[in-house]
Design a protein around this motif. Structure first.
Motif, PDB file in Angstrom:
ATOM      1  N   ILE A 128      -4.135  50.087 -21.309  1.00 22.78           N
ATOM      2  CA  ILE A 128      -5.101  51.163 -21.515  1.00 22.78           C
ATOM      3  C   ILE A 128      -6.361  50.631 -22.199  1.00 22.78           C
ATOM      4  O   ILE A 128      -7.489  50.918 -21.785  1.00 22.78           O
ATOM      5  N   GLN A 169     -10.375  50.571 -20.751  1.00 25.57           N
ATOM      6  CA  GLN A 169     -11.402  51.465 -21.293  1.00 25.57           C
ATOM      7  C   GLN A 169     -12.765  50.779 -21.369  1.00 25.57           C
ATOM      8  O   GLN A 169     -12.863  49.589 -21.638  1.00 25.57           O
ATOM      9  N   ASN A 174     -11.536  54.938 -26.761  1.00 21.97           N
ATOM     10  CA  ASN A 174     -11.732  56.379 -26.667  1.00 21.97           C
ATOM     11  C   ASN A 174     -10.391  57.062 -26.898  1.00 21.97           C
ATOM     12  O   ASN A 174      -9.513  57.062 -26.039  1.00 21.97           O
ATOM     13  N   ASP A 232      -8.801  59.795 -24.542  1.00 22.09           N
ATOM     14  CA  ASP A 232      -8.198  59.394 -23.268  1.00 22.09           C
ATOM     15  C   ASP A 232      -6.806  60.029 -23.162  1.00 22.09           C
ATOM     16  O   ASP A 232      -5.961  59.849 -24.046  1.00 22.09           O
ATOM     17  N   THR A 233      -6.564  60.765 -22.088  1.00 26.32           N
ATOM     18  CA  THR A 233      -5.278  61.477 -21.948  1.00 26.32           C
ATOM     19  C   THR A 233      -4.100  60.506 -21.928  1.00 26.32           C
ATOM     20  O   THR A 233      -2.967  60.884 -22.259  1.00 26.32           O
ATOM     21  N   ARG A 234      -4.326  59.250 -21.541  1.00 28.60           N
ATOM     22  CA  ARG A 234      -3.240  58.272 -21.520  1.00 28.60           C
ATOM     23  C   ARG A 234      -2.776  57.904 -22.924  1.00 28.60           C
ATOM     24  O   ARG A 234      -1.692  57.342 -23.099  1.00 28.60           O
TER      25      ARG A 234
END
Length: 401
Positions: free
Chosen positions: A10, A14, A68, A71-73
């Motif tokens: 992730i 980004q 960030n 971030d939904t992850r």
């Protein structure tokens, strides 16, 4: 807990927002500088440009680390993941590289993470959409180790740079209509500002504070946006909007201010007790937001101009109040150095009222210059041996304060 490999993927994926030639260098970049002993805390309303400002600061440091946290992850990231995250920061970025964290409030106990980065002699810059972020939310972990800065939608001068216009009454009139949210200025779609208001009420207020419904908060927000610059008591708001209690109205007002949607201006009074019992005036974060969500039956240039002047004073970090005596005189803004009246145009009908308001306020305890700001008039009026400057708003907004 997130797997180390998942978190690594992730973080590698980004990227900060791209800063194009179309983006305006924000005025705040000249005041902000990274320091290893302090965390820069950028707060402000949603979509005001905090992430872009971060990206502009990162241009000077090609080795910067960015994350960030919205971030939904990364949903579910917790303090248990901090040791892993810190080790990955060390792996992905040189030891002297600054760390930029976007929307830190999405992670519980984020202050511990920032403190750990500072203890590693990292420069840290964080963003958050809440006015309490640099205050009570920082807690003991970051006391004395942060520098707060507020990020607003575009100022008049930033608007001029973005729209490639020159200072003057025509461009100011456009600014009072458009406001300064970059996304709206880019797309010219009013739905952006309607959705933004809903996001602020639902995500920054209703969800964050565990409210069961949004009706009262939204009604209060819409009413205040439509009535900027009017003295409004909590009792009157409670009764008029049928909110169950004055205490509930007070909480909602606090939430609206914490989200940067609205600002309260108290009445000037040397007595603290009298200040807290007199009605506040409220101003909106943006004239475009106000216009789109609370349309007026007739043009209200005067109220828009007054709102723009308040925002300029707020950007300067000045203590602002209003003053007056009921049925006698009123002054829009009292600052430590000025007594400011704002009107679209000085006319025979309002001239005496505007002059008296500025003069009376300039005579309050302290030393203040009387000033009248209009859309496009310039004059120097002498009354009772005292000079009152009349200045075009476009010149005052574009020049040094």
């Amino acid at each position: 807990m997130l797997l180390r490999s998942t978190l690594l993927d992730i973080l590698k994926d980004q990227r900060p927002p791209t800063v194009t030639d179309r983006e305006v260098d924000r005025e705040l970049t000249h005041a902000v500088s990274l320091r290893s002993r302090y965390a820069l805390v950028l707060t402000g309303v949603r979509r005001a440009g905090k992430s872009v400002l971060q990206a502009q600061l990162m241009r000077e440091r090609k080795d910067a680390f960015y994350c960030n946290l919205e971030d939904t992850r990364l949903y579910g990231l917790s303090p248990e993941d901090f040791p892993t995250l810190l080790s990955l920061v060390d792996e992905l970025a040189p030891r002297a590289a600054p760390v930029f964290l976007d929307e830190v409030r999405e992670v519980p106990e984020w202050q511990r993470l920032v403190r750990s980065l500072l203890d590693r002699n990292r420069s840290v810059c964080v963003t958050g959409s809440n006015a309490s972020l640099p205050g009570r939310e920082l807690g003991a972990k970051l006391t004395g180790r942060h520098l707060p800065f507020e990020v607003f939608p575009f100022s008049y001068t930033e608007y001029l740079a973005y729209t490639r216009q020159r200072p003057g009454a025509p461009s100011l009139t456009s600014y009072l209509e458009d406001g300064g949210f970059p996304a709206f200025l880019r797309e010219r779609d009013s739905q952006i500002l309607r959705e933004l208001l809903r996001d602020i009420v639902q995500r920054d207020i209703t969800a964050r504070h565990g409210l069961r419904e949004t009706r009262h908060v939204m009604n209060l927000a819409l009413f205040l946006l439509a009535n900027t610059g009017q003295p409004l008591s909590m009792q009157g708001l409670t009764k008029g909007l049928r909110i169950p209690s004055v205490a509930q109205t007070g909480r909602y007002l606090e939430f609206l201010q914490d989200s940067y949607l609205l600002f309260a201006v108290p009445k000037f009074n040397p007595s603290f007790r009298k200040r807290v019992v007199t009605p506040n005036k409220y101003y909106a974060i943006d004239n475009g937001m106000r216009r789109v969500n609370s349309p007026q039956a007739t043009p209200d240039t005067g109220h828009r101009l007054e709102n723009a002047v308040f925002l300029a004073l707020r950007r300067l970090g000045q203590a602002v109040s209003y003053s007056g005596e009921k049925h006698s005189w009123e002054c829009d803004f009292v600052t430590p150095s000025e007594a400011i009246q704002v009107c679209a145009e000085l006319t025979p009908h309002n001239r005496d009222r505007e002059i008296q308001g500025s003069l009376r306020a300039s005579a309050l305890p302290g030393k203040r210059r009387p000033l009248i700001i209009t859309l496009d008039q310039r004059d120097r009026i002498t009354v009772e041996g005292k000079a009152i400057e009349v200045i075009p708003a476009w010149e005052w907004l574009a020049g040094p304060k």
